[in-house]
Design a protein around this motif. Structure first.
Motif, mmCIF file in Angstrom:
data_model
loop_
_atom_site.group_PDB
_atom_site.id
_atom_site.type_symbol
_atom_site.label_atom_id
_atom_site.label_comp_id
_atom_site.label_asym_id
_atom_site.label_seq_id
_atom_site.Cartn_x
_atom_site.Cartn_y
_atom_site.Cartn_z
ATOM 1 N N LEU A 76 4.428 6.434 -13.245
ATOM 2 C CA LEU A 76 3.480 5.364 -13.569
ATOM 3 C C LEU A 76 2.033 5.840 -13.443
ATOM 4 C CD1 LEU A 76 5.200 2.281 -11.903
ATOM 5 C CD2 LEU A 76 4.881 2.710 -14.356
ATOM 6 N N SER A 92 2.522 -2.470 -16.612
ATOM 7 C CA SER A 92 2.725 -2.755 -15.189
ATOM 8 C C SER A 92 3.184 -4.191 -14.941
ATOM 9 C CB SER A 92 1.468 -2.438 -14.387
ATOM 10 O OG SER A 92 0.420 -3.299 -14.728
ATOM 11 N N THR A 98 4.438 -2.608 -9.026
ATOM 12 C CA THR A 98 3.762 -1.421 -9.545
ATOM 13 C C THR A 98 2.775 -0.849 -8.531
ATOM 14 O OG1 THR A 98 4.001 -2.164 -11.824
ATOM 15 C CG2 THR A 98 2.315 -0.528 -11.404
#
Length: 179
Positions: A76, A92, A98
């Motif tokens: 990510l 996200s 996240t």
């Protein structure tokens, strides 16, 4: 025959003096020494096993909670650096926790590992540096880099089920330098 035995014993004694290195097989067999770096990070990611994506990675790849969260967080983080804020926000929003996943990424020394070498290679190296940081994060977590592709596949499957093709496309766009 005597020479074969002599050569074999010399090789075995030489191998016995070489320090053992933890490898990808240790992750599969559950060797706790190989996952020691990740064990230290467990306190900061506690509770992420309830996250469906983290749970999927843990069960399908046999990783600890810290390894799964840190690995997903490093993916990510790369996506975040390659996508605009609007696109990353859309991505996200499809992945619960996240911020916690991003926080689970191990901190790396700027001049170490593959990413450190690439940072010194100028423009050509900088294009590969994000992918190298993912590999360095995986190494710091005690995860083999061969797990990157299966982890991305699990994330894609999760996003497809939760949000559809648009978020999968955003993830793949964000991970473009890696895949």
């Amino acid at each position: 025959m005597k020479r074969l035995i002599l050569v074999s014993s010399i090789l075995l004694s030489a191998l016995a003096t070489i320090p053992a290195q933890a490898g990808w097989l240790d992750n599969i067999t559950g060797n706790k020494e190989a996952t020691a770096p990740a064990a230290e990070a467990t306190t900061s990611v506690a509770g992420l096993a309830d996250n469906a994506l983290v749970g999927n990675v843990m069960s399908q790849l046999g990783l600890s909670e810290a390894q799964a969260a840190g690995g997903l967080g490093s993916l990510l983080s790369l996506a975040q650096s390659n996508l605009g804020s609007s696109d990353f926000s859309t991505l996200s929003d499809s992945i619960p926790g996240t911020d916690a996943l991003l926080a689970a990424v191990p901190s790396l020394a700027g001049d170490s590992g593959m990413s450190g070498l690439l940072s010194k290679a100028g423009d050509m190296g900088s294009s590969f540096q994000g992918a190298a940081m993912v590999y360095d994060s995986f190494e710091a977590l005690g995860i083999s880099k061969e797990y990157v592709e299966p982890m991305v596949g699990i994330a894609k499957q999760y996003l497809q089920q939760q949000s559809g093709d648009g978020t999968v496309d955003l993830l793949m766009k964000g991970l473009g330098s890696l895949m």
